[in-house]
Scaffold this motif. Structure first.
Motif, mmCIF file in Angstrom:
data_model
loop_
_atom_site.group_PDB
_atom_site.id
_atom_site.type_symbol
_atom_site.label_atom_id
_atom_site.label_comp_id
_atom_site.label_asym_id
_atom_site.label_seq_id
_atom_site.Cartn_x
_atom_site.Cartn_y
_atom_site.Cartn_z
ATOM 1 N N ASN A 34 4.345 -12.207 -0.817
ATOM 2 C CA ASN A 34 5.350 -11.411 -0.101
ATOM 3 C C ASN A 34 6.752 -11.687 -0.635
ATOM 4 O O ASN A 34 7.517 -10.751 -0.916
ATOM 5 N N MET A 35 7.104 -12.969 -0.772
ATOM 6 C CA MET A 35 8.452 -13.293 -1.242
ATOM 7 C C MET A 35 8.679 -12.821 -2.670
ATOM 8 O O MET A 35 9.766 -12.327 -3.011
ATOM 9 N N SER A 36 7.659 -12.949 -3.508
ATOM 10 C CA SER A 36 7.792 -12.451 -4.884
ATOM 11 C C SER A 36 7.980 -10.945 -4.898
ATOM 12 O O SER A 36 8.783 -10.404 -5.669
ATOM 13 N N MET A 37 7.253 -10.263 -4.005
ATOM 14 C CA MET A 37 7.307 -8.801 -3.926
ATOM 15 C C MET A 37 8.691 -8.312 -3.508
ATOM 16 O O MET A 37 9.276 -7.438 -4.147
ATOM 17 N N VAL A 38 9.253 -8.897 -2.447
ATOM 18 C CA VAL A 38 10.526 -8.396 -1.915
ATOM 19 C C VAL A 38 11.719 -8.833 -2.767
ATOM 20 O O VAL A 38 12.806 -8.296 -2.613
ATOM 21 N N MET A 39 11.507 -9.791 -3.675
ATOM 22 C CA MET A 39 12.582 -10.190 -4.589
ATOM 23 C C MET A 39 12.479 -9.497 -5.937
ATOM 24 O O MET A 39 13.270 -9.772 -6.846
ATOM 25 N N GLY A 40 11.475 -8.646 -6.082
ATOM 26 C CA GLY A 40 11.316 -7.910 -7.322
ATOM 27 C C GLY A 40 10.607 -8.670 -8.415
ATOM 28 O O GLY A 40 10.622 -8.247 -9.575
ATOM 29 N N LEU A 41 9.968 -9.792 -8.064
ATOM 30 C CA LEU A 41 9.241 -10.584 -9.058
ATOM 31 C C LEU A 41 7.789 -10.148 -9.191
ATOM 32 O O LEU A 41 7.087 -10.612 -10.090
ATOM 33 N N ALA A 42 7.317 -9.279 -8.299
ATOM 34 C CA ALA A 42 5.948 -8.777 -8.330
ATOM 35 C C ALA A 42 5.949 -7.363 -7.765
ATOM 36 O O ALA A 42 6.861 -6.996 -7.004
ATOM 37 N N PRO A 43 4.955 -6.542 -8.125
ATOM 38 C CA PRO A 43 4.899 -5.180 -7.574
ATOM 39 C C PRO A 43 4.748 -5.198 -6.059
ATOM 40 O O PRO A 43 4.214 -6.135 -5.475
ATOM 41 N N VAL A 44 5.229 -4.154 -5.410
ATOM 42 C CA VAL A 44 5.110 -4.020 -3.962
ATOM 43 C C VAL A 44 3.657 -3.688 -3.624
ATOM 44 O O VAL A 44 3.145 -2.636 -4.000
ATOM 45 N N VAL A 45 2.981 -4.608 -2.917
ATOM 46 C CA VAL A 45 1.563 -4.419 -2.615
ATOM 47 C C VAL A 45 1.265 -4.481 -1.112
ATOM 48 O O VAL A 45 0.128 -4.446 -0.698
ATOM 49 N N GLY A 46 2.276 -4.582 -0.274
ATOM 50 C CA GLY A 46 2.056 -4.496 1.161
ATOM 51 C C GLY A 46 1.420 -5.722 1.780
ATOM 52 O O GLY A 46 0.512 -5.596 2.609
ATOM 53 N N VAL A 47 1.867 -6.907 1.399
ATOM 54 C CA VAL A 47 1.366 -8.156 1.987
ATOM 55 C C VAL A 47 2.398 -8.669 2.986
ATOM 56 O O VAL A 47 3.561 -8.840 2.625
ATOM 57 N N PRO A 48 2.021 -8.917 4.251
ATOM 58 C CA PRO A 48 3.003 -9.357 5.248
ATOM 59 C C PRO A 48 3.436 -10.797 5.038
ATOM 60 O O PRO A 48 2.741 -11.595 4.413
ATOM 61 N N LEU A 49 4.622 -11.133 5.583
ATOM 62 C CA LEU A 49 5.113 -12.503 5.568
ATOM 63 C C LEU A 49 4.456 -13.234 6.742
ATOM 64 O O LEU A 49 4.647 -12.846 7.891
#
Length: 379
Positions: free
Chosen positions: A335-350
């Motif tokens: 999740n943190m990687s996703m929302v910081m732009g380090l990984a694609p947005v895949v819809g994993v909750p925090l």
């Protein structure tokens, strides 16, 4: 005296079990959930409705479920591991037949009082069944090819069913979590080298399949990859989410704009501010200090899981505790990687912070299993 008899004789009984709970871990989980309540109150404009109050009730239910699970002897959970896996697999099949549809995906079963997401249950059931399998399997057979096939099938079955929903994020978590469980159990590194090579080949095939009749991913999933590689290509479309998320994080600076003062969330520029992108709301209002503080709480939870695993004397309890810790780690890391732009947005909750019922309840049950292993270990 057998190991089971020794365990029964040396573990606490009745209300004494409550005293042997891992209370520091419970306090850490409550602190993380408290951060979630605070942020859900903020994104609702200073109101407990519609998100904070239901989330508090769900956490209370999850906490009660954790205590109930913790009181059950760990050997009983080991014996029920296969049943838990089969039930979760059946529910995944049921989703395909009559599951509820939301946001273009068919991932839930509507129970009336809540919408259950079976793929969340499978994350814990998979850890349980793999821990039970390697507890049963002699160590000398761990890397034998014939004994590697079954855990691979146990992982690939639910992964395929989840991918069809489609839910790429959960499918990747199931595959990664299962692979890490095999690694922890002692499977030889050569198998993982083969898998990584196959993964690289799969990535190549995915990109080559784009625009062909045998396209391997949905169009929106390809758009997510494009957005990840260059969000500026479509700042008002597919790149909108991650662009606004980065603006929110950057505007927070070191100490943030202040509680309930985040412009991105208050003015609704930040999408999914109460679920997938709630970390960006936290970073905007409390800055780098707030973000790193939440990350520290997560790391402490992970450290307590590792410490508990090292204290356990039987293979099942150790693998189960490490597996739950790894599942928790994958949640917040992705999740943190996703929302910081380090990984694609895949819809994993925090975990324990994002608004949602299934993920929170399943995580609390998983930590109940950790508590059961902690309480019922031989002393």
């Amino acid at each position: 005296m057998s190991y089971l008899e020794y365990t029964v004789k040396t573990t606490p009984s009745g209300w004494r079990k409550v005293l042997h709970l891992n209370w520091p871990l419970i306090l850490l989980l409550s602190a993380v959930a408290g951060v979630g309540f605070l942020m859900l109150y903020s994104v609702a404009g200073g109101s407990l409705q519609p998100w904070a109050e239901p989330q508090m009730k769900r956490y209370g239910m999850g906490l009660a479920a954790m205590f109930v699970v913790a009181m059950v002897p760990i050997w009983l959970w080991r014996n029920l591991s296969v049943l838990a896996y089969l039930i979760s697999l059946t529910l995944l099949v049921a989703v395909e037949l009559f599951g509820a549809i939301g946001m273009g995906a068919q991932r839930w079963i509507d129970l009336g009082f809540m919408r259950l997401q079976p793929s969340e249950l499978m994350k814990v059931a998979l850890v349980m069944v793999l821990a039970a399998y390697y507890d049963w399997l002699p160590l000398r057979k761990t890397s034998s090819p014939i004994w590697v096939i079954l855990p691979l099938l146990l992982i690939l079955g639910p992964t395929a069913l989840t991918l069809v929903q489609p839910d790429l994020g959960t499918a990747l978590l199931l595959m990664t979590g299962g692979g890490l469980m095999m690694f922890l159990a002692g499977v030889h590194w050569a198998y993982f080298a083969v898998v990584l090579s196959a993964g690289a080949g799969t990535v190549w095939a995915v990109f080559e399949s784009r625009g062909t009749p045998w396209q391997l991913l949905k169009d929106y999933q390809f758009r997510r990859i494009d957005t990840f590689l260059d969000p500026s290509t479509d700042p008002l479309g597919a790149g909108y989410h991650i662009t606004q998320a980065k603006i929110a994080m950057g505007s927070g600076g070191w100490t943030g704009r202040g509680f309930m003062q985040g412009t991105q969330s208050r003015l609704n520029f930040l999408p999914e501010k109460h679920t997938d992108f709630i970390f960006n709301t936290l970073a905007e209002e409390f800055g780098f200090v707030g973000g790193i503080s939440l990350l520290a709480l997560y790391v402490l939870v992970l450290i307590f899981c590792i410490a508990a695993a090292l204290q356990n004397r039987d293979r099942f309890s150790s693998l189960l505790t490490l597996g739950v810790g790894l599942t928790f780690f994958l949640y917040f890391a992705v999740n943190m990687s996703m929302v910081m732009g380090l990984a694609p947005v895949v819809g994993v909750p925090l975990p324990l912070v994002s608004y949602g019922g299934s993920a929170m309840l399943v995580l609390m049950i998983a930590f109940g299993l950790v508590q059961s292993a902690h309480i019922h270990r031989p002393r």
